[in-house]
Design a protein around this motif. Structure first.
Motif, short mmCIF file in Angstrom:
data_model
loop_
_atom_site.label_atom_id
_atom_site.label_comp_id
_atom_site.label_asym_id
_atom_site.label_seq_id
_atom_site.Cartn_x
_atom_site.Cartn_y
_atom_site.Cartn_z
N LYS A 3 0.84 -1.19 0.00
CA LYS A 3 0.00 0.00 0.00
C LYS A 3 0.87 1.24 0.00
CE LYS A 3 -4.11 -1.68 0.11
NZ LYS A 3 -5.09 -1.31 -0.87
N SER A 5 0.44 4.01 1.93
CA SER A 5 0.69 4.55 3.25
C SER A 5 0.48 3.47 4.31
CB SER A 5 -0.24 5.74 3.53
OG SER A 5 -1.56 5.29 3.68
N TRP A 7 -1.28 3.83 7.05
CA TRP A 7 -2.67 3.82 7.51
C TRP A 7 -3.56 2.99 6.60
CZ3 TRP A 7 -4.35 4.68 12.09
CH2 TRP A 7 -3.63 5.50 12.94
N SER A 8 -3.37 3.09 5.31
CA SER A 8 -4.20 2.28 4.40
C SER A 8 -3.89 0.80 4.58
CB SER A 8 -3.99 2.71 2.96
OG SER A 8 -2.65 2.51 2.58
N TYR A 9 -2.65 0.47 4.91
CA TYR A 9 -2.30 -0.92 5.19
C TYR A 9 -3.03 -1.42 6.44
CZ TYR A 9 0.43 -4.85 6.90
OH TYR A 9 0.81 -6.06 7.38
N SER A 12 -6.83 -1.75 5.76
CA SER A 12 -7.14 -2.95 4.97
C SER A 12 -6.95 -4.22 5.80
CB SER A 12 -6.28 -2.99 3.71
OG SER A 12 -4.91 -3.11 4.04
#
Length: 86
Positions: A3, A5, A7-9, A12
């Motif tokens: 990902k 960033s 945070w998106s990791y 998810s």
């Protein structure tokens, strides 16, 4: 990490864990009905409460898991304070 960033990791990862908890909650509720392990008649309220109990506990465990991730909570005092929840 694939990902863009961090945070998106983590979001998810959190959503995947919720999906797994949802599937396992359906399975743990459905196998009782399929194998007829109840002593009496099964009402839709029993099925709904069984599912909500299993899914609620899986969600609670995921949220408690998130308290111990170093990447999510930066301050050690807050992360260390999570041990006192138990």
């Amino acid at each position: 990490m694939h990902k863009k960033s961090r945070w998106s990791y983590y979001i998810s990862l959190f959503l995947i864990c919720l999906l797994i908890g949802f599937c396992l909650s359906i399975g743990s509720t459905a196998y009782l009905i399929v194998f007829d392990t109840f002593g009496g008649p099964v009402h839709s309220v029993h099925v709904l409460l069984g599912f909500l109990a299993h899914f609620g506990l899986s969600t609670l465990s995921i949220v408690l898991w998130a308290l111990f991730i170093r990447g999510i909570i930066k301050k050690g005092k807050i992360r260390g304070g999570a041990f006192f929840l138990f």
